[in-house]
Write a protein that holds these residues in place. Structure first.
Motif, short mmCIF file in Angstrom:
data_model
loop_
_atom_site.label_atom_id
_atom_site.label_comp_id
_atom_site.label_asym_id
_atom_site.label_seq_id
_atom_site.Cartn_x
_atom_site.Cartn_y
_atom_site.Cartn_z
N PHE A 95 0.83 -1.21 0.00
CA PHE A 95 0.00 0.00 0.00
C PHE A 95 0.86 1.26 0.00
O PHE A 95 0.52 2.26 -0.65
N LYS A 96 1.98 1.23 0.70
CA LYS A 96 2.85 2.40 0.74
C LYS A 96 3.34 2.76 -0.65
O LYS A 96 3.41 3.94 -1.01
N ARG A 97 3.67 1.74 -1.44
CA ARG A 97 4.16 1.99 -2.80
C ARG A 97 3.12 2.70 -3.64
O ARG A 97 3.45 3.46 -4.55
N LEU A 98 1.85 2.46 -3.36
CA LEU A 98 0.77 3.09 -4.11
C LEU A 98 0.30 4.40 -3.48
O LEU A 98 -0.65 5.01 -3.97
N GLY A 99 0.92 4.82 -2.39
CA GLY A 99 0.54 6.06 -1.74
C GLY A 99 -0.78 5.97 -1.00
O GLY A 99 -1.49 6.97 -0.85
N ILE A 100 -1.13 4.77 -0.52
CA ILE A 100 -2.42 4.54 0.14
C ILE A 100 -2.17 4.35 1.64
O ILE A 100 -1.43 3.46 2.05
N ASP A 101 -2.82 5.18 2.46
CA ASP A 101 -2.67 5.10 3.91
C ASP A 101 -3.86 4.42 4.59
O ASP A 101 -3.71 3.78 5.62
N ASP A 102 -5.07 4.59 4.02
CA ASP A 102 -6.29 4.08 4.66
C ASP A 102 -6.57 2.65 4.21
O ASP A 102 -7.34 2.40 3.30
N HIS A 103 -5.94 1.69 4.84
CA HIS A 103 -6.09 0.31 4.41
C HIS A 103 -6.11 -0.62 5.62
O HIS A 103 -5.73 -0.23 6.73
#
Length: 440
Positions: A95-103
Motif C-alpha cells: 500500500f505504501k508503494r501506491l501512496g495509500i494510507d487508509d487500508h
C-alpha cells in the motif's frame, strides 16, 4: 523480499478514487501450478514474475488503485502460504508503494484441510466474518476491469453471482476454458468446460473474476462437502438450482497465466503497452526503459552502437552488458550479466541470470539465477516436432553449446521425481546437472 522495493521499477503511483469503496477481496491461490513447471518448482504460481513483478501483485494493484482495501489470501499448504506471507507480509509495503494510507492489513487463510477454491471461499467468509458482497479473484490472472462498473452491474441485477466473461477472438481456441451458455440478457444457463472445437455455445469464457452476494454463505453451507471448486462444483450447483447467475462482458485486457507460453505472451503484452495498469519507470527512448544504475554502466556503449536495443525493451537495475549484444522486444530482470555477442529476441530473462558470450535466445524464458553457457541456442522457431517455447527453470546451469528447441523445459536434476510424478510431462533426457522434459 521487500515487496515495495520489488515494485519500484515497474509501477507508478496512482491516485485512488475517494468515494467508491468496493467489497473485500478473497484471492484463491491454492493451485500447484504444475503447468508452469519448471518456473513453479520452488515458488507459488502467483509469485511468478511478469516483468519483475509477481502476477498477484499486479492484480492486487489493479484492485487497490480502484479502492479495494481489504485483501484475504486463500492460500493452501505450507509452501504457498509462507511464500505469499513472506512476500506481502501485512501489506504495508504494497500500500505504501501506491501512496495509500487508509487500508487494512492483509489476511491469510489459516491452516486447515482446504479442498478447493469454493471450499476456501466458504471457510474464509466464515472465519473472517464476511457478510457482505465479496470479490473473488484468481491469483494467476492479469485483468483490466472497471471495478465500479462491474459492481454496479452486479447490484442492479442482484444475482447471487456475477462472473466477468471475456469474449475470445475467432482465431483463439476456447477449448481450454469454461465457456458460458447465455440467455439474451446475459443470464448464465451453464458453463461447458473445455468444449471441443465447433461445439462451444459462445466465445465468452470464465475469467475466474467473480462477485458473490452474501447469500452465498448459506448456499455453501447447504452444499457441504460437495462444494470444492468454484467453476466445477459451485457454479453448476447455482445454475442447476435456479439461482440467478449473470455474466459481465469484460472489455479490458485479460490473460490467464497458466503456461510458460502465456507468461511470455503477457510479458510481450506489457512491453508493448497493452496492459493499461502496468507502466514502467526510467524511460530511455520510446518504448525502452533502463534502470539508471544499469544505464550508468552501458550508456556510452549504447551511444556508440556497441549495444543495440530494438523495439520494446526493459532492462532492470545493476545489470552488466558487454559489447556486441542485441536485445529486441525483450525484458531483462535486475542484476543480470550478459556477455559479448549475445542476441536476445522476444524473450524474458529473469533476475540474477548470467548469459554467456555468443548465446542466442529467441522466444524463450530464462528463470532466476540461471546460467546459459557460451554459444548455446534457445529457439522456439526451430523445427523439432514439438510446440511451445524453450523454458529454463530457476538455478539451472545449461552447458555450453546446448540447443534447446520448442517445448523443451529444463530444471535442476534434483526436481526430476517431482516433475515426473505429476504424470503431465515426458522426460527427454538428463545430464549430471539437469533434467530435460516436455508436456505430454
Amino acid at each position: 523480499m521487500d515487496e515495495a522495493r520489488d515494485l519500484s521499477d515497474s509501477l507508478n503511483i496512482y491516485e485512488v478514487p475517494p468515494a467508491f469503496m468496493p467489497p473485500p477481496v478473497i484471492a484463491t491461490v491454492g493451485g500447484g501450478g504444475t503447468r508452469l513447471y519448471p518456473l513453479t518448482l520452488c515458488q507459488p504460481k502467483p509469485l511468478v514474475e511478469v516483468c519483475d513483478t509477481a502476477i498477484i501483485a499486479v492484480l492486487f494493484r489493479v484492485l487497490a488503485i480502484q479502492g479495494c482495501r481489504r485483501f484475504i489470501l486463500g492460500s493452501k499448504g505450507f509452501e504457498n502460504t509462507l511464500a505469499l506471507s513472506n512476500y506481502f507480509k501485512a501489506g504495508e509495503g504494497f500500500f505504501k508503494r501506491l501512496g495509500i494510507d487508509d487500508h487494512e492489513e492483509f489476511s491469510y487463510q489459516p491452516q486447515y484441510e482446504d479442498h478447493g477454491s469454493a471450499d476456501s471461499l466458504r471457510y474464509c467468509m466464515r472465519y473472517f466474518s464476511i457478510d457482505e458482497d465479496v470479490l473473488v479473484v484468481s491469483g494467476d490472472n492479469l485483468i483490466d476491469i472497471d471495478l465500479e462498473d462491474f459492481i454496479a452491474y452486479h447490484r442492479r441485477r442482484n444475482p447471487i453471482l456475477t462472473v466477468a466473461l471475456k469474449e475470445l477472438p475467432s482465431e483463439e481456441s476456447v477449448s481450454q476454458y469454461g465457456v458460458a451458455e447465455l440467455e439474451s440478457d446475459m443470464r448464465i444457463r451453464r458453463f461447458i468446460e473445455k468444449p471441443k472445437a465447433g461445439t462451444e455455445p459462445s466465445r465468452m469464457i470464465n475469467t475466474a473474476f467473480y462477485i458473490f452476494s452474501p447469500e452465498i454463505r448459506e448456499v455453501l453451507a447447504e452444499m457441504g462437502d460437495k462444494s470444492r471448486d468454484i467453476g466445477g462444483d459451485l457454479i453448476p450447483y447455482l445454475t442447476e438450482n435456479g439461482y440467478d447467475v449473470y455474466g459481465y462482458p469484460l472489455r479490458g485486457y485479460w490473460i490467464d497465466i497458466g503456461t510458460p507460453e502465456r507468461l511470455l505472451q503477457a510479458t510481450m503484452n506489457v512491453l508493448s503497452g497493452n496492459v493499461r495498469h502496468f507502466t514502467f519507470r526510467h524511460p530511455y527512448r520510446e518504448n525502452q526503459w533502463i534502470h539508471p544504475s544499469t544505464l550508468r554502466r552501458i550508456g556510452r556503449m549504447l551511444e556508440r552502437g556497441d549495444i543495440e536495443l530494438r523495439g520494446s525493451v526493459f532492462i532492470g537495475r545493476d545489470c552488466r552488458i558487454e559489447p556486441g549484444v542485441v536485445i529486441e522486444n525483450s525484458h531483462v530482470g535486475h542484476t543480470c550479466m550478459i556477455e559479448r555477442d549475445v542476441e536476445i529476441r522476444n524473450s524474458a530473462v529473469m533476475s540474477f541470470s548470467n548469459i554467456m558470450h555468443g548465446v542466442r535466445l529467441n522466444r524463450a524464458v530464462v528463470g532466476r539465477y540461471s546460467t546459459i553457457e557460451a554459444h548455446s541456442v534457445l529457439d522456439a522457431d526451430q523445427s523439432n516436432g514439438r510446440k511451445g517455447i524453450p523454458v529454463i527453470g530457476d538455478n539451472v546451469r545449461l552447458q555450453k553449446e546446448s540447443v534447446v528447441g520448442p517445448g523443451t523445459r529444463v530444471a535442476p536434476l534434483r526436481y526430476s521425481h517431482m516433475i515426473l510424478a505429476t504424470g503431465k510431462f515426458l522426460e527427454l533426457g538428463s545430464d549430471e546437472r539437469n533434467i530435460y522434459f516436455t508436456s505430454r
